[in-house]
Design a protein around this motif. Structure first.
Motif, PDB file in Angstrom:
ATOM      1  N   TRP A  97       0.922  -1.369  -0.004  1.00 48.23           N
ATOM      2  CA  TRP A  97       0.216  -0.062  -0.143  1.00 48.23           C
ATOM      3  C   TRP A  97       0.743   1.316   0.060  1.00 48.23           C
ATOM      4  CZ3 TRP A  97      -3.750   2.661  -1.600  1.00 48.23           C
ATOM      5  CH2 TRP A  97      -4.265   3.801  -0.907  1.00 48.23           C
ATOM      6  N   CYS A  98       2.039   1.230   0.533  1.00 45.67           N
ATOM      7  CA  CYS A  98       2.946   2.285   0.550  1.00 45.67           C
ATOM      8  C   CYS A  98       3.424   2.681  -0.724  1.00 45.67           C
ATOM      9  CB  CYS A  98       4.267   1.945   1.608  1.00 45.67           C
ATOM     10  SG  CYS A  98       5.535   3.379   1.554  1.00 45.67           S
ATOM     11  N   GLN A  99       3.775   1.531  -1.501  1.00 45.14           N
ATOM     12  CA  GLN A  99       3.986   1.714  -3.268  1.00 45.14           C
ATOM     13  C   GLN A  99       2.832   2.327  -3.953  1.00 45.14           C
ATOM     14  OE1 GLN A  99       5.480  -2.497  -3.577  1.00 45.14           O
ATOM     15  NE2 GLN A  99       7.323  -1.399  -4.549  1.00 45.14           N
ATOM     16  N   MET A 100       1.569   1.716  -3.465  1.00 46.18           N
ATOM     17  CA  MET A 100       0.674   2.276  -4.343  1.00 46.18           C
ATOM     18  C   MET A 100       0.265   3.711  -3.881  1.00 46.18           C
ATOM     19  SD  MET A 100      -1.928   1.935  -6.462  1.00 46.18           S
ATOM     20  CE  MET A 100      -1.654   0.014  -6.742  1.00 46.18           C
ATOM     21  N   PHE A 101       0.362   4.179  -2.813  1.00 42.63           N
ATOM     22  CA  PHE A 101       0.230   5.552  -2.242  1.00 42.63           C
ATOM     23  C   PHE A 101       1.201   6.405  -3.018  1.00 42.63           C
ATOM     24  CE2 PHE A 101       1.220   9.065   0.407  1.00 42.63           C
ATOM     25  CZ  PHE A 101      -0.151   9.432   0.851  1.00 42.63           C
ATOM     26  N   GLY A 102       2.587   6.091  -2.983  1.00 42.65           N
ATOM     27  CA  GLY A 102       3.412   6.802  -3.708  1.00 42.65           C
ATOM     28  C   GLY A 102       2.935   7.077  -4.977  1.00 42.65           C
ATOM     29  N   LEU A 103       2.778   6.176  -5.888  1.00 41.87           N
ATOM     30  CA  LEU A 103       2.253   6.271  -7.157  1.00 41.87           C
ATOM     31  C   LEU A 103       1.061   7.031  -7.291  1.00 41.87           C
ATOM     32  CD1 LEU A 103       2.797   5.591 -10.200  1.00 41.87           C
ATOM     33  CD2 LEU A 103       1.087   3.416  -9.732  1.00 41.87           C
TER      34      LEU A 103
END
Length: 404
Positions: A97-103
């Protein structure tokens, strides 16, 4: 004792806890809640106003809706997650979710910047090059649709490749790309979007400002001396006849088409119900200047006995509104992003206080909150649409209140 953010990066920690930000986090939570509520309400009202008011469904207002959708993505979905991280000083969503949030974060920011550039470019084309081939192509219905799709596709294509390097950034207590692993690609992206994007927005609005000022001065110079024969129009705040949907680029003055017949120059008057864009006024002024230059000295009109007034009330209001709009957009955009960019450029070794990084990051939150105010609330038609929507929403509550 401050937190060593470099060690946190190395340990892949999801904590941003530090004694230096224990008290500041409550300000971040309050600020984040404010941006969430105001930004969501303002942007949703903008979209609903566009959907429910036929006067607002123009090609240029579609660009405002695109900007509002990008801001809704941030304010409604991402901002509450940031508030949760500030409240707990810990990322609780996991690595994926951290990766998705950053994107999604950089997708929203990139689409917002692209939309700002498109709005500024479209306004300049309407003001200065309305009849050019490029303007007709880009500002057609198909052209605007392509621009909207391209803005999201370009943002996704730009920041999608950074998926492996989106990590939790303790200094701002949110997920972003790794400051070292993503280089030099991240440096190039930041330069293209923030520095060039910011520069183009400022450049286009500066050119609009110059064009409007030149047109206003030319209209004053070549305005007929007999004002009593002309009908005065009420100043249009909206864009009924302009199809611009932004609230600038229209004028209350009547455009003049000048034709030479013998020793006289006759003026043709446009309909009072059709406010003309500044480009039309500017073109008319250019025609008038050219006609006057080409006339023989024997038939050239004599200068008026008394100088014309500096400007009519409608023209003065229009000029001030355009000026205010241009500089407000430019200064607010600079004010939101410049501190964050500067602190990241100057603090390459992460030696600045963590609270400074957080505060500069919090300023960028404001950009998604004030955009509806800058691009929609300054337009009388949008204001009226907001009032109608809020009145309809409050009517059931008022009826229930009266019954009780």
């Amino acid at each position: 004792m401050s937190l060593n953010t470099t060690e946190l990066y190395g340990n892949d920690s999801f904590s941003c806890a530090s004694p230096s930000v224990e008290g500041y986090r409550y300000f971040g939570v309050f600020w984040g809640c404010f941006v969430t509520v105001v930004g969501t309400l303002g942007n949703v009202l903008t979209v609903l106003a566009f959907a429910t008011d036929a006067r607002l469904r123009t090609r240029f207002n579609v660009l405002i809706v695109n900007l509002a959708l990008a801001d809704i993505l941030y304010c409604t979905i991402l901002q509450p997650v940031s508030v949760d991280s500030y409240l707990h000083l810990h990322w609780r969503g996991g690595a994926k979710w951290c990766q998705m949030f950053g994107l999604l974060l950089f997708l929203s920011n990139s689409v917002s910047i692209i939309s700002l550039c498109l709005i500024a470019m479209s306004r300049y084309l309407v003001v200065a090059h309305r009849n050019s081939r490029v303007a007709r192509l880009l500002l057609s219905h198909k052209g605007v649709a392509v621009l909207l799709v391209s803005s999201w596709a370009l943002g996704l294509a730009s920041f999608g490749p950074l998926w492996p390097v989106y990590v939790f950034a303790p200094q701002v207590c949110t997920c972003s790309f790794h400051r070292i692993k993503g280089r030099p690609y991240t440096t190039i992206l930041l330069f293209l979007y923030f520095f060039l994007g910011l520069g183009f927005v400022g450049l286009f609005y500066f050119l609009i400002y110059r064009k409007v000022r030149v047109a206003a001065k030319a209209l004053i110079k070549y305005r007929p001396s007999r004002r009593s024969s002309r009908r005065k129009q009420p100043e249009p705040e909206g864009t009924d006849g302009d199809d611009s949907g932004i609230g600038i680029g229209t004028t209350a003055t009547q455009s003049s088409g000048v034709s030479e017949q013998g020793d006289e120059i006759h003026q043709s008057k446009t309909s009072v119900n059709e406010p003309q864009p500044i480009s039309t006024v500017s073109n008319a002024v250019n025609v008038a200047a050219k006609e006057k230059k080409d006339l023989p000295k024997a038939v050239a009109p004599a200068p008026p006995a008394a100088p014309a007034q500096a400007t009519s009330s409608g023209e003065d209001s229009e000029f001030k509104r355009v000026t205010r709009m241009c500089f407000t957009v430019f200064l607010c955009f600079v004010g939101c992003f410049a501190p964050f960019l500067l602190v990241n450029i100057l603090d390459k070794k992460n030696q600045a206080p963590q609270v400074l990084h957080m505060f500069c990051a919090n300023l960028t939150w404001l950009n998604s909150c004030i955009n509806p105010l800058l691009y929609a609330a300054m337009n009388r038609q949008f204001n009226q649409a907001y009032q109608d929507l809020l009145t309809k929403a409050a009517w059931p509550i008022m009826r229930l209140w009266k019954k009780n």
